[in-house]
Design an enzyme around this catalytic site. Structure first.
Site, mmCIF file in Angstrom:
data_model
loop_
_atom_site.group_PDB
_atom_site.id
_atom_site.type_symbol
_atom_site.label_atom_id
_atom_site.label_comp_id
_atom_site.label_asym_id
_atom_site.label_seq_id
_atom_site.Cartn_x
_atom_site.Cartn_y
_atom_site.Cartn_z
ATOM 1 N N SER A 108 19.022 19.963 48.417
ATOM 2 C CA SER A 108 19.253 21.397 48.641
ATOM 3 C C SER A 108 20.744 21.728 48.663
ATOM 4 O O SER A 108 21.446 21.449 47.703
ATOM 5 C CB SER A 108 18.548 21.815 49.916
ATOM 6 N N ASP A 135 9.900 27.170 42.693
ATOM 7 C CA ASP A 135 10.891 26.897 43.730
ATOM 8 C C ASP A 135 11.406 28.229 44.220
ATOM 9 O O ASP A 135 12.227 28.866 43.582
ATOM 10 C CB ASP A 135 12.025 26.052 43.158
ATOM 11 N N HIS A 168 10.440 23.454 47.213
ATOM 12 C CA HIS A 168 11.844 23.075 47.361
ATOM 13 C C HIS A 168 12.097 21.780 48.093
ATOM 14 O O HIS A 168 13.005 21.043 47.808
ATOM 15 C CB HIS A 168 12.555 24.224 48.077
#
Lengths: 437, 399
Positions: free
Chosen positions: B251, B311, B346
């Site tokens: 991330s 996502d 994600h």
């Protein structure tokens, strides 16, 4: 791509296993044909160090798989997936006549497996290995409950499998080594059997009063199992080793209280004064003490104490009256008890009585007296305190390392299958959940 | 509990079915086999898993099965006909776990203490049950341990204080030297150790880097210096091979590590893994991202990018395409491996951990929000399992 030798990869799967589970040791990323030594190091709870090692040569693709590739020498040879455990022996310089027994079952046996270059036989700890992993071996599966039992004057520990139950129950009897030995019960509970390890030679009551237990002691132990809310009273069995088999036979045939579904007797005998208590059984053996022999290394061979097998019916449990299945395990090289001769006599008695269909006999050539759960170091002889004379001796147990270890592995698996077939309803002897043993 | 009443024949002579999990103690990314035996043949049963996390919330999963003629159910071989997962799913009882009904919203399962295992209770119930598991007695149950750390580890546990933060380095038990990894997490902040512990169990010296406490994102001074220092701590350690140090980013951490790989004159990683590529994220440090897309051509080590469709957290797919274009233009496209997972969401983490479509998140303004991470449970878990294997293989190849 060039592979540096320092990137030797060593893996052991599973890295945390139960004591009776097999593991797979894999070495990768070495040069094809590379000679290496696999080494196991174990420091037991009393501080002694044990080691084993095996010489290997890497394959054409630079790997060694201990489950498939032969050891070319070391503390064992040939293809032996678990050889690094059962061939463990005290490191040079250790006290003599040691025997590995884990008394604390709440912690695992921690073994370090390492790879060293070349075919080495000593000085491992003075060098840096190429790779190493730590492996844990447990007697207790997660969720197994350990419950000390002191009620009814007993000195015992109950191990319960995880879950609500109800479970079949086992009374677990060891031999003349005395003390409260828990590891077999812990492992049996990990395999689905509620198991009560019982100290009957050195329980609190004997230590405090000097008096040995009577036969009711064993019936009270049986009752603990029978009355436990998570144990099925109709599915109780006894497993006995050595002196423990005397009690097992006696209870199975003569006890009015114990209703046994099956029994397992390992390297023991039915020979004893049939009305006798533990104390009387021991005196009976001691009467023949002059029959004990000593070998060149001053190790005592006790197997003649009960020989010849008597013909007098008051001196042996009448196994012709046995009404439940019996698994009889014999190490043919047992130097401590006449297990083989007793087994032959038991077989004959049962054939004559017509109940030999209840008998399963497992007889292992070159196996000694101490047939225990598998993959622990083999001891051909070890220090032993005689329970009656209190004398420290070195007892010769017999057996040869590889054959005895194989016998342990086979006997354990067959014992679990036998117990499951007799104690679990409608069980298949297919033993799916034991396939990893 | 069964009361013992003597003489009642209905108080069964029936022993409980046998439920076994093998191995009973395993690493988090290892498979297990769950088998039930001694059931009546052809009987409907429910396999159930239960875990109480460190925050005391309960998580569960279940599958509906039918025993065969021998009274056996094998989760590895048989099909689940309903529950939190369906079909042939050996690990479904783990990855499909979700908070039990009645739990708070937005929970996320993350283990903070990596020295103890995740304890999961696996049970079997009669019939095809969908709720009320805790109110009934199962037929049998077993406990299994899932570890982030291999036995003996960490044999080395380094704490270095830098400013107000500290780093933790995990080493597997081995004389070394080891390849190293800098493990950089995402916008949630704080110190997250478990991936490093697991990587340590696979033979890497992995440093889990905290770079801001939860909620402090905007206010902290994120400088290159900080990350370069961390990278060098790993690289310069006597038991780490200095020419084999990689970076692992998730991330926000992915964005940061991409930038470092492209821009830093000091850090020269041997390879990088980014879970989720750079994007034009609007809730976190914009300053980083504006420059990144122009600089990716400067990366000169193998790079693996793991991203997904659906996502909802960042516009990852578009940005990963941009990245590929940049690298093609710069002539180093051969260094790039991209793994795409549709519907995965994600938060791709080590496998067999529960999937979260939305969880609580502390924003930079100390505001607590629910962030929608996206993804469908099954494809996400497949992505976790597949990507983890490929990531480990990529790291092994390059380090």
């Amino acid at each position: 791509m060039d592979r540096k030798q320092c990137c030797v990869k060593l893996s052991v799967q599973p890295s945390r296993g139960l004591m009776d589970e097999k593991f797979i040791i894999l070495v990768q990323n070495v040069f094809p044909g590379f000679q290496l030594t696999l080494h196991a190091l174990y420091k037991c709870d009393d501080g002694h160090s044990w080691e084993a090692f095996a010489h290997h040569a890497a394959s054409a693709i630079g790997t060694v798989n201990v489950s498939e590739d032969p050891s070319l020498g070391g503390t064992y040879s040939g293809v032996e997936p678990m050889g690094l455990l059962w061939s463990l022996r005290p490191v040079p310089g250790s006290k003599p006549w040691l025997r590995m027994r884990k008394m604390n079952v709440r912690t695992p046996m921690v073994v370090t497996i390492s790879v060293y270059p070349g075919h080495q036989t000593e000085g491992f700890l003075d060098q840096v290995s190429l790779a190493g992993v730590v492996v844990e071996r447990w007697y207790m599966a997660p969720g197994v409950r350990r419950i000390p039992i002191t009620e009814a004057g007993l000195t015992a520990t109950l191990f319960l499998p995880p879950g609500p139950g109800p479970f079949p129950g086992l009374l677990d009897l060891w031999g003349g080594g005395a003390k409260l030995v828990e590891y077999r019960s812990a492992l049996l509970a990990s395999r689905g059997f509620a198991s009560l390890a019982l100290d009957y030679l050195t329980p609190k009551v004997t230590i405090e009063t000097g008096k040995m237990v009577d036969n009711q002691y064993f019936e009270r132990a049986y009752k603990v199992l029978e009355q436990h809310p998570q144990i099925l009273s109709s599915r109780i069995a006894i497993i006995g080793l050595s002196l423990g088999t005397c009690i097992t036979f006696k209870m199975a045939v003569y006890s009015q209280v114990a209703k046994l579904r099956c029994i397992v007797c390992i390297n023991g005998s039915h020979v004893q004064p049939i009305d006798g208590s533990v104390e009387q059984i021991l005196s009976f053996f001691n009467k023949n003490a002059e029959k004990n022999r000593f070998n060149n290394e001053n190790q005592v061979i006790c197997r003649d104490l009960l020989l010849p097998i008597p013909t007098d019916p008051s001196l042996k449990v009448d196994v012709g009256q046995l009404q439940c299945p019996l698994l009889l395990v014999v190490g043919e090289d047992d130097q401590n008890w006449p297990a083989h001769e007793s087994a032959m006599d038991i077989k004959e008695m049962m054939e004559r009585a017509g109940n030999s269909h209840l008998l399963t006999l497992l007889s292992y050539p070159n196996a000694g007296h101490l047939i225990e759960p598998p993959f622990t170091p083999f001891a051909k002889a070890s220090a032993f305190r005689d329970i009656s004379s209190r004398q420290m001796l070195v007892a010769l147990w017999g057996g040869e390392t590889a054959a005895h270890s194989r016998a342990q592995e086979d006997a354990w698996r067959k014992t679990l299958v036998f117990l499951r077939a007799n104690l679990y309803a409608g069980a298949n002897t297919d033993a799916t959940s034991f396939s990893n043993l | 509990m069964m009361a013992k009443v003597i003489g009642l024949s209905t108080m069964s002579d029936t022993v409980a079915p046998m439920l076994s999990v093998f191995p009973s103690r395993a690493l988090v990314d290892e498979n297990f086999k769950v088998v039930v035996e001694n059931l009546p043949p052809g009987s409907p049963v429910t396999l159930h898993s239960l875990h109480q996390c460190e925050d005391k919330h309960y998580w569960e999963a279940y599958g509906h099965y039918i025993s065969n003629h021998r009274g056996t159910v094998s989760v590895t071989d048989d099909l689940s006909f309903g529950g939190t997962y369906t079909g042939k799913e050996a690990m479904g009882l783990l990855w499909s776990m979700r908070p039990v009904p009645g739990s708070r919203e937005g929970l996320r399962l993350r283990k903070r203490n990596v020295c103890s295992p995740l304890l999961v209770n696996i049970s079997v119930y009669r019939g095809h049950v969908v709720e009320g598991f805790r109110e009934q007695a199962p037929l049998a149950s077993s406990l299994t341990e899932r570890w982030y750390m291999a036995p003996g580890g960490p044999c080395f546990y380094l704490q270095v204080h830098y400013l107000k933060n500290y780093f933790l380095v995990f080493f597997s038990f081995c004389p070394g030297p080891f390849p190293g990894l800098l493990d950089v997490w995402g916008g949630g902040g704080g110190l997250v150790e478990y991936r490093s512990a697991l990587l340590g169990s696979h033979g890497y010296a992995s440093l889990a880097l905290e770079y801001f406490a939860p909620g402090e994102l905007k206010s902290s001074d994120l400088e290159f210096n900080y990350f370069e220092t961390a990278f060098n701590i790993v690289k310069d350690h006597p038991q780490v091979m200095p020419d084999k140090v990689g970076i692992f980013g998730l991330s926000l951490g992915a964005s940061l590590t991409l930038l470092l790989a492209a821009e830093s004159s000091i850090i020269k990683p041997s390879c990088c893994v980014f879970c989720y590529s750079v994007s034009n994220m609007n809730t976190v440090h914009k300053s980083f991202f504006l420059v990144i897309s122009f600089k990716v051509g400067r990366i000169n080590c193998p790079v693996m990018v793991v991203n997904s469709h659906d996502d909802q957290n960042m516009a990852t797919v578009e940005s990963s395409e941009d990245m590929a274009q940049m690298m093609r233009a710069a002539g180093n496209l051969h260094l790039l491996t991209r793994l795409y997972y549709p519907d995965a969401g994600h938060l791709i983490e080590p496998p067999y951990t529960p999937h979260f479509r939305a969880t609580k998140f502390v924003k930079d303004t100390k505001e607590k929000v629910i962030l929608l991470w996206g993804g469908q449970t099954k494809p996400h878990s497949d992505a976790q399992e597949d990507s983890w294997k490929k990531i480990l293989a990529f790291l092994e190849q390059n380090l």
